[in-house]
Write a protein that holds these residues in place. Structure first.
Motif, short mmCIF file in Angstrom:
data_model
loop_
_atom_site.label_atom_id
_atom_site.label_comp_id
_atom_site.label_asym_id
_atom_site.label_seq_id
_atom_site.Cartn_x
_atom_site.Cartn_y
_atom_site.Cartn_z
N VAL A 108 -3.46 1.66 4.41
CA VAL A 108 -3.67 1.81 5.84
C VAL A 108 -4.40 3.11 6.15
N TYR A 109 -3.94 4.21 5.56
CA TYR A 109 -4.56 5.51 5.81
C TYR A 109 -6.02 5.51 5.35
N ARG A 156 1.02 1.97 3.08
CA ARG A 156 0.64 3.15 3.84
C ARG A 156 -0.62 3.79 3.28
N LYS A 182 -2.31 7.21 12.39
CA LYS A 182 -1.64 7.24 11.09
C LYS A 182 -0.13 7.34 11.24
N THR A 212 6.82 8.30 18.09
CA THR A 212 5.77 8.70 17.17
C THR A 212 5.78 10.22 17.03
N ALA A 234 6.99 -3.55 12.56
CA ALA A 234 7.04 -2.17 13.04
C ALA A 234 8.29 -1.92 13.85
N VAL A 278 -3.87 0.27 13.99
CA VAL A 278 -3.39 0.05 12.62
C VAL A 278 -3.67 -1.39 12.19
N LEU A 333 -5.39 -2.61 8.83
CA LEU A 333 -4.79 -3.56 7.89
C LEU A 333 -5.75 -4.71 7.59
N TYR A 364 5.68 2.18 6.75
CA TYR A 364 5.40 1.16 5.76
C TYR A 364 5.63 1.68 4.35
N VAL A 387 2.16 -5.30 10.97
CA VAL A 387 2.17 -4.28 12.01
C VAL A 387 2.77 -4.80 13.30
N ALA A 431 -0.54 0.77 17.20
CA ALA A 431 -0.31 -0.46 16.44
C ALA A 431 -1.55 -1.34 16.42
N GLY A 476 1.70 4.13 11.20
CA GLY A 476 1.85 3.42 9.93
C GLY A 476 2.76 4.12 8.95
#
Length: 248
Positions: A120-121, A117, A106, A43, A37, A19, A23, A112, A33, A16, A109
């Motif tokens: 973010v990626y 997403r 990844k 995960t 989240a 991420v 973001l 989202y 996030v 997080a 995230g």
């Protein structure tokens, strides 16, 4: 400490934070996030990206592996400590490749919206994560210092600017209480985690960076939580990161 703590660190908390950096890099609302989240969801990358230490890692295995540039930057287990509990499938002393680390981040995230997403990626890829080293520490019992278990992660970025940008985001924790100050830790910040001091357990997280490496230390201890013992551990890690060739 029990397994839910280490699962939370690798399954939610550390990804997080990374991420959040992505973001911010993409000018997307960082609070999403932290506030949006699902922190209870495991995960999925855990079963996909297991990294096991080699059979014969260099150095004194009781003090931690030191067979790569990144693992040598992890603080060797200091006197008075032992290697701590396993961090899920990764054990208590390991390293992930850049590809594995990116997969882990990844996955955090994945919940989202498609638009967020995708951004973010994209930003995660731009961050230039080159590796992730992990080690847990446990204070030996019976020494009068109370309980303490700490998970330490080092994230290797492709350059100092990326590590600094990550730290600038990770050190902004709206709503979190300020934690202890690390002596000499110019680029460090600590926080008492929300919900800390529940059932007599206190949780503290520190973030920092040195050069191209970002540091996260997440610790728990039964009260009375000896903060000076904790801050000394963090300081020793930061000092070792600055001069990894020196013994501790």
């Amino acid at each position: 400490m029990n397994d839910h703590r280490t699962h939370r660190f690798l399954g939610t908390a550390l990804p997080a934070l990374l991420v959040a950096g992505a973001l911010a890099g993409g000018s997307v609302f960082v609070g999403a996030v932290v506030d949006g989240a699902d922190r209870s969801a495991p995960t999925t990358v855990w079963a996909e990206s297991q990294a096991k230490p080699p059979k014969d890692p260099a150095g004194d295995i009781g003090r931690g592996r030191a067979d790569t540039d990144l693992t040598r930057k992890l603080l060797p287990v200091p006197p008075g400590y032992l290697l701590g509990p396993d961090m899920g499938e990764y054990g208590n002393d390991t390293e992930l490749t850049g590809k594995q680390a990116i997969e882990l981040v990844k996955a955090a995230g994945a919940d989202y919206s498609a638009a967020v997403r995708q951004q973010v990626y994209k930003e995660i890829d731009r961050m230039g994560i080159e590796g992730l080293a992990l080690r847990s520490y446990r204070l030996k019992g019976g020494n009068g210092q109370g309980s303490l278990t700490a998970d330490v992660s080092l994230v290797a970025f492709q350059d100092r600017a990326a590590a600094r940008s990550w730290y600038e985001v990770a050190s902004q924790r709206p709503g979190a209480s300020k934690g202890p100050v690390i002596e000499g830790g110019k680029h460090s910040a600590c926080f008492l985690e929300p919900g800390s001091d529940v059932d007599g357990i206190e949780s503290v997280t520190c973030v920092a960076y040195e050069g191209e490496t970002a540091v996260t230390v997440a610790a728990e201890g039964m009260k009375p939580f000896n903060r000076s013992t904790f801050t000394e551990l963090v300081k020793d890690q930061l000092d070792h990161l600055a001069s990894p060739g020196e013994s501790v």
